[in-house]
Design a protein around this motif. Structure first.
Motif, PDB file in Angstrom:
ATOM      1  N   GLY A 236      17.399   9.349   6.809  1.00  0.00           N
ATOM      2  CA  GLY A 236      18.519   8.906   7.636  1.00  0.00           C
ATOM      3  C   GLY A 236      19.408   8.017   6.807  1.00  0.00           C
ATOM      4  N   PRO A 237      20.664   7.833   7.225  1.00  0.00           N
ATOM      5  CA  PRO A 237      21.558   6.986   6.449  1.00  0.00           C
ATOM      6  C   PRO A 237      21.098   5.532   6.441  1.00  0.00           C
ATOM      7  N   SER A 238      21.661   4.774   5.514  1.00  0.00           N
ATOM      8  CA  SER A 238      21.370   3.351   5.459  1.00  0.00           C
ATOM      9  C   SER A 238      21.706   2.714   6.808  1.00  0.00           C
ATOM     10  N   GLY A 239      20.785   1.903   7.308  1.00  0.00           N
ATOM     11  CA  GLY A 239      21.031   1.228   8.584  1.00  0.00           C
ATOM     12  C   GLY A 239      20.687   2.061   9.801  1.00  0.00           C
ATOM     13  N   SER A 240      20.086   3.255   9.597  1.00  0.00           N
ATOM     14  CA  SER A 240      19.789   4.116  10.753  1.00  0.00           C
ATOM     15  C   SER A 240      18.503   3.708  11.467  1.00  0.00           C
ATOM     16  N   GLY A 241      17.756   2.771  10.905  1.00  0.00           N
ATOM     17  CA  GLY A 241      16.581   2.257  11.616  1.00  0.00           C
ATOM     18  C   GLY A 241      15.248   2.686  11.027  1.00  0.00           C
ATOM     19  N   LYS A 242      15.256   3.196   9.790  1.00  0.00           N
ATOM     20  CA  LYS A 242      14.016   3.715   9.211  1.00  0.00           C
ATOM     21  C   LYS A 242      12.986   2.607   8.969  1.00  0.00           C
ATOM     22  N   SER A 243      13.439   1.499   8.378  1.00  0.00           N
ATOM     23  CA  SER A 243      12.484   0.409   8.113  1.00  0.00           C
ATOM     24  C   SER A 243      12.011  -0.211   9.427  1.00  0.00           C
ATOM     25  N   SER A 244      12.930  -0.306  10.388  1.00  0.00           N
ATOM     26  CA  SER A 244      12.536  -0.842  11.700  1.00  0.00           C
ATOM     27  C   SER A 244      11.441   0.025  12.309  1.00  0.00           C
ATOM     28  N   LEU A 245      11.562   1.324  12.139  1.00  0.00           N
ATOM     29  CA  LEU A 245      10.562   2.262  12.650  1.00  0.00           C
ATOM     30  C   LEU A 245       9.189   1.981  12.016  1.00  0.00           C
TER      31      LEU A 245
ATOM     32  N   PHE B 132      15.922  -2.742  20.369  1.00  0.00           N
ATOM     33  CA  PHE B 132      17.116  -3.586  20.270  1.00  0.00           C
ATOM     34  C   PHE B 132      16.751  -4.754  19.379  1.00  0.00           C
ATOM     35  N   HIS B 133      17.631  -5.149  18.502  1.00  0.00           N
ATOM     36  CA  HIS B 133      17.409  -6.400  17.777  1.00  0.00           C
ATOM     37  C   HIS B 133      18.176  -7.481  18.505  1.00  0.00           C
ATOM     38  N   GLY B 134      17.557  -8.618  18.675  1.00  0.00           N
ATOM     39  CA  GLY B 134      18.208  -9.699  19.404  1.00  0.00           C
ATOM     40  C   GLY B 134      18.173  -9.413  20.891  1.00  0.00           C
TER      41      GLY B 134
ATOM     42  N   THR C 146      12.610   7.955   3.022  1.00  0.00           N
ATOM     43  CA  THR C 146      13.299   8.072   1.728  1.00  0.00           C
ATOM     44  C   THR C 146      14.736   8.539   1.893  1.00  0.00           C
ATOM     45  N   HIS C 147      15.548   8.238   0.885  1.00  0.00           N
ATOM     46  CA  HIS C 147      16.889   8.811   0.774  1.00  0.00           C
ATOM     47  C   HIS C 147      16.889  10.004  -0.169  1.00  0.00           C
ATOM     48  N   ASN C 148      15.768  10.233  -0.833  1.00  0.00           N
ATOM     49  CA  ASN C 148      15.729  11.165  -1.958  1.00  0.00           C
ATOM     50  C   ASN C 148      15.299  12.566  -1.503  1.00  0.00           C
TER      51      ASN C 148
ATOM     52  N   PRO D  41      21.156   0.037  20.967  1.00  0.00           N
ATOM     53  CA  PRO D  41      19.832  -0.036  20.339  1.00  0.00           C
ATOM     54  C   PRO D  41      19.863   0.588  18.948  1.00  0.00           C
ATOM     55  N   ILE D  42      19.040   0.087  18.039  1.00  0.00           N
ATOM     56  CA  ILE D  42      19.003   0.719  16.716  1.00  0.00           C
ATOM     57  C   ILE D  42      18.046   1.917  16.703  1.00  0.00           C
ATOM     58  N   LEU D  43      17.110   1.973  17.662  1.00  0.00           N
ATOM     59  CA  LEU D  43      16.302   3.194  17.854  1.00  0.00           C
ATOM     60  C   LEU D  43      16.437   3.594  19.309  1.00  0.00           C
TER      61      LEU D  43
HETATM   62  N1  LIG Z   1      15.398  -8.448  12.437  1.00  0.00           N
HETATM   63  C1  LIG Z   1      16.620  -7.943  12.658  1.00  0.00           C
HETATM   64  N2  LIG Z   1      17.520  -8.585  13.424  1.00  0.00           N
HETATM   65  C2  LIG Z   1      18.728  -8.054  13.688  1.00  0.00           C
HETATM   66  N3  LIG Z   1      19.145  -6.858  13.199  1.00  0.00           N
HETATM   67  C3  LIG Z   1      18.295  -6.166  12.420  1.00  0.00           C
HETATM   68  C4  LIG Z   1      16.980  -6.655  12.103  1.00  0.00           C
HETATM   69  N4  LIG Z   1      16.367  -5.745  11.299  1.00  0.00           N
HETATM   70  C5  LIG Z   1      17.250  -4.737  11.138  1.00  0.00           C
HETATM   71  N5  LIG Z   1      18.402  -4.978  11.802  1.00  0.00           N
HETATM   72  C6  LIG Z   1      19.555  -4.070  11.881  1.00  0.00           C
HETATM   73  O1  LIG Z   1      19.097  -2.840  12.393  1.00  0.00           O
HETATM   74  C7  LIG Z   1      19.728  -1.756  11.737  1.00  0.00           C
HETATM   75  C8  LIG Z   1      18.689  -0.845  11.120  1.00  0.00           C
HETATM   76  O2  LIG Z   1      18.068  -1.517  10.020  1.00  0.00           O
HETATM   77  P1  LIG Z   1      16.884  -0.839   9.166  1.00  0.00           P
HETATM   78  O3  LIG Z   1      16.561  -1.787   8.063  1.00  0.00           O
HETATM   79  O4  LIG Z   1      15.800  -0.420  10.054  1.00  0.00           O
HETATM   80  O5  LIG Z   1      17.649   0.441   8.611  1.00  0.00           O
HETATM   81  P2  LIG Z   1      17.242   1.437   7.432  1.00  0.00           P
HETATM   82  O6  LIG Z   1      17.510   2.812   7.944  1.00  0.00           O
HETATM   83  O7  LIG Z   1      15.858   1.158   6.958  1.00  0.00           O
HETATM   84  O8  LIG Z   1      18.284   1.055   6.324  1.00  0.00           O
HETATM   85  P3  LIG Z   1      18.199   1.184   4.708  1.00  0.00           P
HETATM   86  O9  LIG Z   1      18.096   2.642   4.418  1.00  0.00           O
HETATM   87  O10 LIG Z   1      19.495   0.596   4.258  1.00  0.00           O
HETATM   88  O11 LIG Z   1      16.996   0.401   4.281  1.00  0.00           O
HETATM   89  C9  LIG Z   1      20.694  -2.366  10.731  1.00  0.00           C
HETATM   90  O12 LIG Z   1      21.965  -2.401  11.327  1.00  0.00           O
HETATM   91  C10 LIG Z   1      20.143  -3.755  10.520  1.00  0.00           C
HETATM   92  O13 LIG Z   1      21.175  -4.643  10.178  1.00  0.00           O
END
Ligand SMILES: Nc1ncnc2c1ncn2[C@@H]1O[C@H](COP(=O)(O)OP(=O)(O)OP(=O)(O)O)[C@@H](O)[C@H]1O
Length: 247
Positions: free
Chosen positions: A41-50, A13-15, A202-204, A22-24
């Motif tokens: 995964g699509p943009s915003g699906s949580g890949k970078s958070s992972l 969860f963020h925040g 990746t998206h590619n 939850p984002i994951l």
């Molecule tokens: N530190 C944070 N605080 C609050 N929300 C966050 C934080 N980091 C990411 N998010 C939210 O969590 C969700 C997932 O973000 P993340 O960057 O992991 O996605 P992503 O799959 O890597 O996206 P992209 O492909 O666009 O890079 C998004 O809705 C983002 O706004």
């Protein structure tokens, strides 16, 4: 054999958690030693958070993440940082080279950060740069290089400290088709020849087809039924799965 990375039932969860989505959600998978694994995964699906969680740069809200068999969540911050530096090399979309340091100095950073002297590893660092075709650029500053050259320098940097795991966040996202293809061949080579464990986000679809296995993250969850298994995953299979999942 111990996996390089193992996630079990991970939520993020963020925040403040409470009623938020939850984002994951219950994410579980392993990155085997010497495996090349891709997460799409699509943009915003949580890949970078992972990737941040695996690197210990952020904490999971629930579940366990093991790096080299050690539970990151149970480690004090200083230990986590030490483990990250020892285990993980990063390759980023925008290279993240320090603009005021030359190529050789940039590649020596992981060694300097560990408190050791990169000058003592000069032969090894030069050898890595030679291997990736940028041996003649050691004294150049990053802005004097092409995008593909900058990314090859950052792969050399990711390997300089002998970390066994490479986390790659959209490594071809800022490169031409041809330069991106060369980077993917290089990543495949360090997996096959050096035994590195590679986790690629990746998206590619073309890049995903280089992996041994492709996992799809949709709405914060992995979809095991749609995972693709290599070797030699046809790029058409990646396209078809993305379409099926509406990614
Ligand atoms: N530190 C944070 N605080 C609050 N929300 C966050 C934080 N980091 C990411 N998010 C939210 O969590 C969700 C997932 O973000 P993340 O960057 O992991 O996605 P992503 O799959 O890597 O996206 P992209 O492909 O666009 O890079 C998004 O809705 C983002 O706004």
């Amino acid at each position: 054999m111990t996996a390089s990375v193992a996630l079990q039932g991970v939520f993020k969860f963020h925040g403040p958690s409470g009623s938020q989505t939850p984002i994951l959600r219950e994410v579980s998978f392993e990155l085997g030693q010497g495996e090349f694994l891709c997460v799409m995964g699509p943009s915003g699906s949580g890949k970078s958070s992972l990737l941040h969680l695996i690197a210990g740069l952020d904490s999971a809200s629930a579940g366990t993440i093991e790096l080299a068999g050690k539970n990151l969540e149970a480690l004090p911050q200083a230990e986590r940082t030490r483990l990250r530096r020892e285990q993980i090399g990063f390759v980023f979309q925008f290279f993240n080279l320090l603009p005021n340091l030359n190529v050789l100095e940039n590649v020596g950073l992981p060694i300097a950060i560990r408190g050791e002297r990169p000058e003592r590893e000069r032969g090894k660092l030069s050898g890595l740069l030679e291997r990736f075709g940028v041996g003649g650029k050691q004294r150049s500053l990053p802005h004097q290089l092409s995008g593909g050259e900058m990314q090859r320098v950052s792969i050399a940097r990711a390997l300089a400290g002998d970390q066994p795991v490479l986390l790659c966040d959209e490594p071809t996202g800022n490169l031409s088709q041809q330069a991106g293809l060369e980077i993917m061949k290089t990543l495949r080579q360090v997996c096959d020849e050096d035994g590195k464990s590679v986790l690629l986000v990746t998206h590619n679809p073309r890049d995903a087809a280089f992996a041994d296995r492709v996992l799809f993250l949709v709405d914060g969850q992995l979809d095991p039924a749609h995972a693709l298994h290599g070797p030699n995953i046809p790029v058409e299979d990646v396209h078809r799965t993305l379409a099926e999942l509406h990614i």
